[in-house]
Design an enzyme around this catalytic site. Structure first.
Site, PDB file in Angstrom:
ATOM      1  N   CYS A  79       0.855  -1.181   0.000  1.00  0.00           N
ATOM      2  CA  CYS A  79       0.000   0.000   0.000  1.00  0.00           C
ATOM      3  C   CYS A  79       0.893   1.233   0.000  1.00  0.00           C
ATOM      4  O   CYS A  79       1.609   1.470   0.991  1.00  0.00           O
ATOM      5  CB  CYS A  79      -0.880  -0.022   1.257  1.00  0.00           C
ATOM      6  SG  CYS A  79      -1.891   1.452   1.474  1.00  0.00           S
ATOM      7  N   CYS A 194      -1.203   3.151  -6.562  1.00  0.00           N
ATOM      8  CA  CYS A 194      -2.068   2.638  -5.501  1.00  0.00           C
ATOM      9  C   CYS A 194      -2.327   1.196  -5.903  1.00  0.00           C
ATOM     10  O   CYS A 194      -2.685   0.921  -7.064  1.00  0.00           O
ATOM     11  CB  CYS A 194      -3.382   3.418  -5.442  1.00  0.00           C
ATOM     12  SG  CYS A 194      -4.671   2.612  -4.443  1.00  0.00           S
TER      13      CYS A 194
HETATM   14  N1  DGL Z   1      -4.119   0.396  -1.753  1.00  0.00           N
HETATM   15  C1  DGL Z   1      -3.733   1.628  -1.158  1.00  0.00           C
HETATM   16  C2  DGL Z   1      -2.472   2.201  -1.807  1.00  0.00           C
HETATM   17  O1  DGL Z   1      -1.694   1.508  -2.422  1.00  0.00           O
HETATM   18  C3  DGL Z   1      -4.747   2.734  -0.983  1.00  0.00           C
HETATM   19  C4  DGL Z   1      -6.202   2.557  -0.855  1.00  0.00           C
HETATM   20  C5  DGL Z   1      -6.847   3.486   0.197  1.00  0.00           C
HETATM   21  O2  DGL Z   1      -7.172   4.648  -0.077  1.00  0.00           O
HETATM   22  O3  DGL Z   1      -6.982   2.999   1.315  1.00  0.00           O
HETATM   23  O4  DGL Z   1      -2.200   3.364  -1.690  1.00  0.00           O
END
Ligand code: DGL
Length: 266
Positions: A79, A194
């Site tokens: 993330c 993301c």
């Molecule tokens: N999957 C997360 C990232 O790579 C973000 C998603 C969220 O906003 O929680 O930044």
């Protein structure tokens, strides 16, 4: 001799929601002998709109429990929103643990672009981070980098991957800003910064005003993790891991079905 696979420590993959599954599927291929624990902090989702200090403290606290309970070999923070904020704090708080991070793939994009126009599609949190600005300063000053913070795409990806409908119009309005034309040049690379977004890459490709490379860092993250996890010859896949944990404690039926599709018990 065949290693007692159940004694091998698992790999923990962490995200705010389902985005980390894009990394998990690559990591699985490279580390077939390891069990995986997938942790989704869905009670805190979406991370993109959190205030920084509160989110950092939440993530560091959460890991105190996760590390005590599961004692993983390595933790993949799948993330960007979490790692660009809390990566340094996690390493400082738990120096005995190896953390593999996810950061916007600005360096590879700057190396590959031919037009010099690169866009970074991320959550509003990642776009705001000092970490992201520093990556641009260190690796991409020769490029024109447009940062596009999307309020809604992570939520849309959560719905889409569970079989929900997302409208072309809504997606296009989130990605439109990535497409820049300047002095006869056009954006040729969009960094998917993301981990949720690669699930929607097929829609992005179809809606894009012109073809671009959509850069997904999942494989590079998995390779980095593989390089840090000791190889054990002849180990067979363990049967006591491969499960998903949701901090809400209550994943709904489509979520459990999704996890099953990834070979994880919820
Ligand atoms: N999957 C997360 C990232 O790579 C973000 C998603 C969220 O906003 O929680 O930044």
């Amino acid at each position: 001799m065949i290693a007692a696979a159940n004694e091998l420590k698992p790999v923990l993959v962490f995200d705010s929601g389902i985005g980390g599954l894009t990394v998990l599927r690559e990591a699985r291929v490279l580390m077939p002998e390891r069990g995986f624990i997938y942790v989704a902090d869905d009670a805190g989702f979406p991370y993109g709109s959190w205030e920084e200090e509160g989110l950092k403290a939440r993530i560091v606290d959460l890991f105190a429990r996760l590390l005590t309970e599961y004692d993983p070999e390595v933790c993949i923070i799948a993330c960007s929103t979490a790692f660009t904020l809390a990566g340094a704090a996690l390493r400082a708080a738990y120096p005995q643990m190896t953390f593999v991070g996810t950061v916007p793939a600005i360096k590879p994009a700057a190396e590959r672009t031919r037009s010099g126009l690169v866009s970074v599609l991320a959550t509003p949190g990642t776009v705001k981070r000092a970490y992201t600005r520093e990556l641009i300063q260190s690796f991409a000053t020769q490029c024109h980098v447009r940062l596009v913070g999307s309020e809604n795409l992570a939520r849309m990806a959560e719905a889409y991957i569970r079989g929900g409908a997302v409208s072309d119009e809504a997606v296009l309005s989130e990605i439109r800003e990535c497409f820049v034309e300047k002095d006869d040049h056009k954006t040729d690379i969009v960094v998917l910064a993301c981990t949720h977004y690669p699930f929607m890459a097929n829609i992005f490709r179809r809606l894009a005003p012109w073809p671009v490379d959509w850069l997904d860092p999942a494989e590079a993250i998995a390779r980095r993790a593989r390089s840090l996890v000791p190889q054990v010859a002849d180990a067979v896949h363990p049967d006591n891991f491969d499960f998903a944990i949701f901090t809400s404690g209550a994943p709904d039926f489509p979520t459990r079905r999704l996890m099953q599709g990834f070979g994880l018990k919820a």
